[in-house]
Design a protein around this motif. Structure first.
Motif, PDB file in Angstrom:
ATOM      1  N   LEU A   1      39.798  70.238 -26.015  1.00 25.77           N
ATOM      2  CA  LEU A   1      41.126  69.512 -25.598  1.00 25.77           C
ATOM      3  C   LEU A   1      42.093  70.986 -25.987  1.00 25.77           C
ATOM      4  O   LEU A   1      42.410  71.365 -27.087  1.00 25.77           O
ATOM      5  CB  LEU A   1      41.564  68.416 -26.585  1.00 25.77           C
ATOM      6  CG  LEU A   1      40.690  67.148 -26.661  1.00 25.77           C
ATOM      7  CD1 LEU A   1      40.806  66.149 -27.661  1.00 25.77           C
ATOM      8  CD2 LEU A   1      40.242  66.783 -25.259  1.00 25.77           C
ATOM      9  N   MET A   2      42.443  71.211 -24.763  1.00 26.34           N
ATOM     10  CA  MET A   2      43.333  72.477 -24.763  1.00 26.34           C
ATOM     11  C   MET A   2      44.944  72.540 -24.738  1.00 26.34           C
ATOM     12  O   MET A   2      45.308  73.221 -25.572  1.00 26.34           O
ATOM     13  CB  MET A   2      43.068  73.219 -23.120  1.00 26.34           C
ATOM     14  CG  MET A   2      41.451  73.064 -22.920  1.00 26.34           C
ATOM     15  SD  MET A   2      40.519  74.229 -23.802  1.00 26.34           S
ATOM     16  CE  MET A   2      41.118  75.959 -23.268  1.00 26.34           C
ATOM     17  N   HIS A   3      45.449  71.417 -24.145  1.00 26.06           N
ATOM     18  CA  HIS A   3      46.982  71.539 -23.924  1.00 26.06           C
ATOM     19  C   HIS A   3      47.458  70.422 -23.498  1.00 26.06           C
ATOM     20  O   HIS A   3      46.787  69.695 -22.668  1.00 26.06           O
ATOM     21  CB  HIS A   3      47.294  72.655 -23.152  1.00 26.06           C
ATOM     22  CG  HIS A   3      48.674  72.851 -22.819  1.00 26.06           C
ATOM     23  ND1 HIS A   3      49.737  73.413 -24.016  1.00 26.06           N
ATOM     24  CD2 HIS A   3      49.687  72.584 -21.701  1.00 26.06           C
ATOM     25  CE1 HIS A   3      51.063  73.301 -23.314  1.00 26.06           C
ATOM     26  NE2 HIS A   3      50.900  72.787 -21.792  1.00 26.06           N
ATOM     27  N   THR A   4      48.508  69.854 -24.180  1.00 16.18           N
ATOM     28  CA  THR A   4      49.202  68.513 -23.771  1.00 16.18           C
ATOM     29  C   THR A   4      50.760  69.016 -23.147  1.00 16.18           C
ATOM     30  O   THR A   4      51.357  70.010 -23.834  1.00 16.18           O
ATOM     31  CB  THR A   4      49.330  67.702 -25.076  1.00 16.18           C
ATOM     32  OG1 THR A   4      48.247  67.335 -25.515  1.00 16.18           O
ATOM     33  CG2 THR A   4      50.122  66.415 -24.502  1.00 16.18           C
ATOM     34  N   GLU A   5      50.978  68.562 -22.012  1.00 17.61           N
ATOM     35  CA  GLU A   5      52.283  68.684 -21.459  1.00 17.61           C
ATOM     36  C   GLU A   5      52.877  67.555 -20.973  1.00 17.61           C
ATOM     37  O   GLU A   5      52.247  66.728 -20.253  1.00 17.61           O
ATOM     38  CB  GLU A   5      52.082  69.666 -20.270  1.00 17.61           C
ATOM     39  CG  GLU A   5      53.427  70.281 -19.944  1.00 17.61           C
ATOM     40  CD  GLU A   5      53.138  71.415 -18.826  1.00 17.61           C
ATOM     41  OE1 GLU A   5      53.920  71.463 -17.835  1.00 17.61           O
ATOM     42  OE2 GLU A   5      52.252  72.360 -18.983  1.00 17.61           O
TER      43      GLU A   5
ATOM     44  N   GLN B   1      40.763  68.160 -11.871  1.00 21.10           N
ATOM     45  CA  GLN B   1      41.789  69.133 -12.550  1.00 21.10           C
ATOM     46  C   GLN B   1      41.368  69.159 -14.110  1.00 21.10           C
ATOM     47  O   GLN B   1      42.021  70.129 -14.585  1.00 21.10           O
ATOM     48  CB  GLN B   1      43.160  68.440 -12.403  1.00 21.10           C
ATOM     49  CG  GLN B   1      43.450  68.446 -10.838  1.00 21.10           C
ATOM     50  CD  GLN B   1      43.914  70.042 -10.456  1.00 21.10           C
ATOM     51  OE1 GLN B   1      44.219  70.877 -11.057  1.00 21.10           O
ATOM     52  NE2 GLN B   1      43.573  69.957  -9.304  1.00 21.10           N
ATOM     53  N   GLN B   2      40.307  68.413 -14.423  1.00 22.05           N
ATOM     54  CA  GLN B   2      39.847  68.474 -15.791  1.00 22.05           C
ATOM     55  C   GLN B   2      40.999  68.249 -16.552  1.00 22.05           C
ATOM     56  O   GLN B   2      41.559  68.932 -17.560  1.00 22.05           O
ATOM     57  CB  GLN B   2      39.096  69.765 -16.300  1.00 22.05           C
ATOM     58  CG  GLN B   2      37.882  70.168 -15.692  1.00 22.05           C
ATOM     59  CD  GLN B   2      37.059  71.166 -16.153  1.00 22.05           C
ATOM     60  OE1 GLN B   2      37.476  72.051 -16.622  1.00 22.05           O
ATOM     61  NE2 GLN B   2      35.871  70.886 -16.259  1.00 22.05           N
TER      62      GLN B   2
ATOM     63  N   ARG C   1      38.455  71.158 -20.952  1.00 19.12           N
ATOM     64  CA  ARG C   1      37.474  71.816 -20.721  1.00 19.12           C
ATOM     65  C   ARG C   1      36.210  71.395 -21.293  1.00 19.12           C
ATOM     66  O   ARG C   1      36.128  71.100 -22.405  1.00 19.12           O
ATOM     67  CB  ARG C   1      37.487  73.417 -20.592  1.00 19.12           C
ATOM     68  CG  ARG C   1      38.699  73.930 -19.874  1.00 19.12           C
ATOM     69  CD  ARG C   1      38.702  73.829 -18.276  1.00 19.12           C
ATOM     70  NE  ARG C   1      39.912  74.330 -17.756  1.00 19.12           N
ATOM     71  CZ  ARG C   1      40.862  73.523 -17.428  1.00 19.12           C
ATOM     72  NH1 ARG C   1      41.025  72.405 -17.852  1.00 19.12           N
ATOM     73  NH2 ARG C   1      41.978  74.156 -16.735  1.00 19.12           N
ATOM     74  N   PHE C   2      34.972  71.600 -20.689  1.00 24.96           N
ATOM     75  CA  PHE C   2      33.678  71.386 -21.315  1.00 24.96           C
ATOM     76  C   PHE C   2      33.086  72.641 -21.653  1.00 24.96           C
ATOM     77  O   PHE C   2      33.071  73.544 -20.948  1.00 24.96           O
ATOM     78  CB  PHE C   2      32.909  70.451 -20.354  1.00 24.96           C
ATOM     79  CG  PHE C   2      33.212  69.185 -20.348  1.00 24.96           C
ATOM     80  CD1 PHE C   2      33.071  68.184 -21.218  1.00 24.96           C
ATOM     81  CD2 PHE C   2      34.021  68.620 -19.086  1.00 24.96           C
ATOM     82  CE1 PHE C   2      33.379  66.760 -21.122  1.00 24.96           C
ATOM     83  CE2 PHE C   2      34.263  67.305 -19.040  1.00 24.96           C
ATOM     84  CZ  PHE C   2      34.054  66.532 -20.126  1.00 24.96           C
TER      85      PHE C   2
END
Length: 92
Positions: free
Chosen positions: A36-40, A11-12, A28-29
């Protein structure tokens, strides 16, 4: 906090499971770096330091794996202001 953070490579995302809920920091790479895209964090788990734990884990993971990190997540960007020790692995 009794749960451990894990890296869900499929799920990366870095994940923390607690009280039947899941908190995540998605990544994502791209261009040789981990983005580092999004923290939830579910509302039920807010205020327990989970987002900070996920940010710390992701940056330590990048450091240990000698991978630069690009921060797109606003929470991780704030975390970095309090933790400049990671500045050497951050790419603009």
């Amino acid at each position: 906090m009794d749960s451990e953070i894990s890296n869900n490579k499929t799920q990366q995302q870095f994940e923390l499971h607690l009280d039947g809920e899941i908190a995540v920091l998605q990544y994502r790479f791209h261009e040789g770096a981990i983005w580092l895209m999004h923290t939830e964090v579910p509302e039920k788990l807010e205020g327990k330091g989970i987002a900070s734990a996920l940010a710390h884990y992701s940056l330590e993971w990048a450091k240990e794996n000698q991978i630069k990190a690009k921060v797109l997540c606003p929470f991780v960007a704030i975390y970095l202001k309090r933790h400049p020790e990671y500045n050497d692995i951050i790419v603009p």
